[in-house]
Design a protein around this motif. Structure first.
Motif, short mmCIF file in Angstrom:
data_model
loop_
_atom_site.label_atom_id
_atom_site.label_comp_id
_atom_site.label_asym_id
_atom_site.label_seq_id
_atom_site.Cartn_x
_atom_site.Cartn_y
_atom_site.Cartn_z
N MET A 106 0.82 -1.20 0.00
CA MET A 106 0.00 0.00 0.00
C MET A 106 0.86 1.25 0.00
SD MET A 106 -3.10 1.25 2.56
CE MET A 106 -4.36 0.25 1.79
N MET A 107 0.44 2.21 -0.80
CA MET A 107 1.08 3.52 -0.84
C MET A 107 0.10 4.51 -0.24
SD MET A 107 2.49 5.59 -4.11
CE MET A 107 2.53 7.37 -4.09
N PHE A 108 0.49 5.13 0.88
CA PHE A 108 -0.40 6.01 1.61
C PHE A 108 -0.31 7.44 1.09
CE2 PHE A 108 0.58 2.49 4.45
CZ PHE A 108 -0.69 2.13 4.89
N GLN A 109 -1.35 8.20 1.37
CA GLN A 109 -1.39 9.60 0.95
C GLN A 109 -0.25 10.41 1.56
OE1 GLN A 109 -5.09 11.55 1.85
NE2 GLN A 109 -4.47 13.51 1.00
N SER A 110 0.12 10.08 2.80
CA SER A 110 1.17 10.84 3.49
C SER A 110 2.57 10.42 3.05
CB SER A 110 1.03 10.63 5.00
OG SER A 110 1.28 9.27 5.33
N TYR A 111 2.66 9.32 2.26
CA TYR A 111 3.90 8.73 1.76
C TYR A 111 4.68 8.00 2.86
CZ TYR A 111 2.89 12.08 -1.96
OH TYR A 111 2.27 12.82 -2.94
N ALA A 112 4.65 8.50 4.12
CA ALA A 112 5.24 7.79 5.26
C ALA A 112 6.70 7.41 5.03
CB ALA A 112 4.40 6.55 5.60
N LEU A 113 7.49 8.31 4.46
CA LEU A 113 8.91 8.05 4.28
C LEU A 113 9.65 8.25 5.60
CD1 LEU A 113 9.51 9.95 0.90
CD2 LEU A 113 9.06 7.50 1.24
N PHE A 114 10.72 7.49 5.80
CA PHE A 114 11.52 7.64 7.01
C PHE A 114 12.41 8.88 6.85
CE2 PHE A 114 10.86 2.97 6.72
CZ PHE A 114 10.09 2.83 7.87
N PRO A 115 12.24 9.89 7.70
CA PRO A 115 12.95 11.16 7.48
C PRO A 115 14.46 11.07 7.65
CG PRO A 115 11.79 11.18 9.59
CD PRO A 115 11.34 9.95 8.87
N HIS A 116 14.94 10.10 8.46
CA HIS A 116 16.38 10.00 8.72
C HIS A 116 17.11 9.15 7.68
CE1 HIS A 116 14.55 6.42 10.43
NE2 HIS A 116 15.76 5.83 10.44
N MET A 117 16.35 8.55 6.75
CA MET A 117 16.96 7.69 5.74
C MET A 117 17.06 8.42 4.40
SD MET A 117 15.23 3.95 6.31
CE MET A 117 15.34 3.07 7.87
N SER A 118 18.01 8.03 3.60
CA SER A 118 18.13 8.56 2.24
C SER A 118 17.05 7.93 1.35
CB SER A 118 19.50 8.26 1.67
OG SER A 118 19.66 6.86 1.46
N VAL A 119 16.97 8.45 0.14
CA VAL A 119 16.01 7.92 -0.82
C VAL A 119 16.26 6.43 -1.04
CG1 VAL A 119 15.41 7.94 -3.29
CG2 VAL A 119 15.55 10.09 -2.00
N LEU A 171 6.34 5.60 -4.22
CA LEU A 171 5.91 4.64 -5.24
C LEU A 171 6.98 3.57 -5.45
CD1 LEU A 171 3.86 3.81 -7.42
CD2 LEU A 171 5.07 5.32 -9.00
N ALA A 172 8.24 4.00 -5.54
CA ALA A 172 9.34 3.04 -5.72
C ALA A 172 9.42 2.07 -4.56
CB ALA A 172 10.66 3.80 -5.88
N ARG A 173 9.26 2.59 -3.34
CA ARG A 173 9.32 1.71 -2.16
C ARG A 173 8.16 0.71 -2.17
NH1 ARG A 173 8.97 4.30 3.76
NH2 ARG A 173 6.82 4.57 3.05
N SER A 174 7.00 1.14 -2.66
CA SER A 174 5.84 0.25 -2.70
C SER A 174 5.98 -0.84 -3.75
CB SER A 174 4.57 1.07 -2.99
OG SER A 174 4.35 2.06 -2.00
N LEU A 175 6.70 -0.53 -4.84
CA LEU A 175 6.79 -1.47 -5.95
C LEU A 175 8.03 -2.35 -5.92
CD1 LEU A 175 5.64 0.89 -8.86
CD2 LEU A 175 4.40 -1.11 -7.98
N GLN A 207 2.61 1.95 -14.41
CA GLN A 207 1.75 0.78 -14.25
C GLN A 207 1.73 -0.06 -15.52
OE1 GLN A 207 -1.59 0.23 -15.65
NE2 GLN A 207 -1.99 -1.61 -14.43
N GLU A 208 1.69 0.60 -16.68
CA GLU A 208 1.67 -0.14 -17.93
C GLU A 208 3.00 -0.87 -18.17
OE1 GLU A 208 0.67 2.79 -20.83
OE2 GLU A 208 -1.49 2.64 -20.46
N LYS A 209 4.12 -0.24 -17.79
CA LYS A 209 5.43 -0.88 -17.96
C LYS A 209 5.56 -2.12 -17.08
CE LYS A 209 8.04 3.29 -19.20
NZ LYS A 209 9.05 4.27 -18.72
N LEU A 210 5.10 -2.01 -15.82
CA LEU A 210 5.27 -3.12 -14.88
C LEU A 210 4.19 -4.19 -15.02
CD1 LEU A 210 6.25 -1.14 -11.64
CD2 LEU A 210 7.77 -2.41 -13.18
#
Length: 389
Positions: A106-119, A171-175, A207-210
């Motif tokens: 699931m990809m949430f609206q808030s994105y919920a990325l870890f702020p202390h981690m890099s991309v 999106l990348a983290r979700s996929l 989505q079409e590519k994957l």
């Protein structure tokens, strides 16, 4: 329920029968909801919903706040258990299967990325948790960042990114774990209008590519119609209609669907003549008879509603010479200029206020019409949808 669809819809359906699995009676759904209900106390958040979603679809659950769309998504993810009914993914009953064992992410609206981690460490987090080797993690993360065009930002932290960039990282983290189904909860809600429109097409392309099946929740009708192969319109815990964006817009089955998707003028009237090739609906609202160019298969005396899209109506200052049907006089009360489009609110002689939209295809020194102009509102006999609910 739709009273009349006309030949056009039947032809359109025949033309896409072979390429759209939902029109194939032998196609096997990838996701299936069977009479699913979810109650919170005495409140029915989802009420006896049955729904089939097919592999590789980008499917949208569309509705206003509290309609049940997010609850349906959370049950698919495993965050909520149905009060009744069953949910299947790829033929497997999900009853009792926890979220972490389902083939979903699931990809949430808030994105919920870890702020202390890099991309890159944000994207790799789930793979580390699942015990993938360092080399595979490195390869997968690199491939996914390239897909979402974020490779050059791999070392940045979330606070160093724009909203659109954070959305791509989420999106990348979700996929990256290659789920069978990606669930998106208002995925573009945090973006501004222009970026949201740009990102809609990027998501569709990814989505079409994957080929991953996407199930998206949104309240934004334009977003759903731009991105989704099919849409389920929800209200009060039930699905009001399922169809392609074209089907829902051109052939709504109720006033609710017609009103929810796009702009519409709804005119109440009574069926007074229903021939094999035409129908006439008499309306006190609009102040006359509305001519429909096909039968509506109703009983004379039945109350019906005529749905008229503003862009299908036309304005003119002189009564057209060929105005045998569907031509009503009025006066311009309000004008909305939107650059490529102008919207006019016209008060008809009957007292009804009707909305007309016209594209600004030419550059004019002045608007074509102005306040208090006397005008005629007309439309073609095949432009309306006729509804009985």
């Amino acid at each position: 329920m739709l009273v009349s669809q006309g030949a056009n819809q039947q032809e359109a359906q025949a033309g896409v029968q072979s390429s759209q699995p939902w029109n194939d009676p032998d196609a096997v759904p990838f996701i299936r909801f069977e009479k699913v209900t979810k109650k919170f106390g005495e409140f029915y958040a989802v009420d006896d919903v049955s729904l089939d979603i097919y592999r590789h679809e980008l499917f949208a659950l569309l509705g206003g706040s509290g309609c049940g769309k997010t609850t349906l998504l959370r049950m698919l993810a495993g965050f909520e258990e149905p009060s009744a009914g069953k949910i299947f993914i790829d033929g497997v009953d999900m009853a009792g299967v926890p979220p972490y064992e389902r083939p979903t992410n699931m990809m949430f609206q808030s994105y919920a990325l870890f702020p202390h981690m890099s991309v890159e460490t944000n994207v790799a987090f789930g793979l580390h948790q699942d015990g993938y080797s360092k080399s595979e993690i490195k390869d997968r993360v690199a491939d996914m960042l390239a897909l979402v065009q974020m490779s050059k930002f791999a070392k940045r932290k979330p606070h160093q990114l724009s909203g659109g960039q954070r959305q791509r990282v989420a999106l990348a983290r979700s996929l990256v774990k290659q789920p069978k189904v990606l669930l998106l909860d208002e995925p573009l809600g945090a973006l501004d209008k222009k970026l949201r429109e740009q990102t809609q097409f990027e998501l569709v392309n990814i989505q079409e590519k994957l080929g991953t099946t996407f199930v998206m929740v949104t309240h934004d009708q334009e977003e759903a119609m731009t991105m989704a192969s099919r849409i389920a319109v929800m209200n009060d815990g039930v699905i009001k209609q399922i169809g392609t964006p074209f089907e829902l817009y051109e052939y709504p089955n109720s006033r609710f669907t017609a009103n929810f998707l796009g702009q519409v003028n709804l005119v109440e009237g009574t069926l007074i003549d229903d021939d094999e090739k035409y129908a006439i609906i008499r309306s006190d609202d609009i102040g006359g008879d509305i001519y429909i160019d096909h039968a509506v298969q109703g009983h004379e005396g039945t109350t019906l509603w005529v749905a008229l899209r503003p862009e299908r109506l036309r304005l003119c200052t002189e009564k057209p010479d060929d105005s045998g049907h569907n031509c009503f006089a009025g006066k311009v009360e309000e004008i909305g200029y939107l650059g490529g489009l102008s919207t006019y609110h016209v008060r008809l002689e009957s007292g009804m206020r009707i909305k007309v939209s016209e594209p600004n295809t030419h550059r004019h020194n002045e608007p074509r019409y102005t306040w208090e102009d006397k005008v005629w509102v007309t439309w073609e006999t095949g432009s309306a949808s006729v509804l009985n609910q």
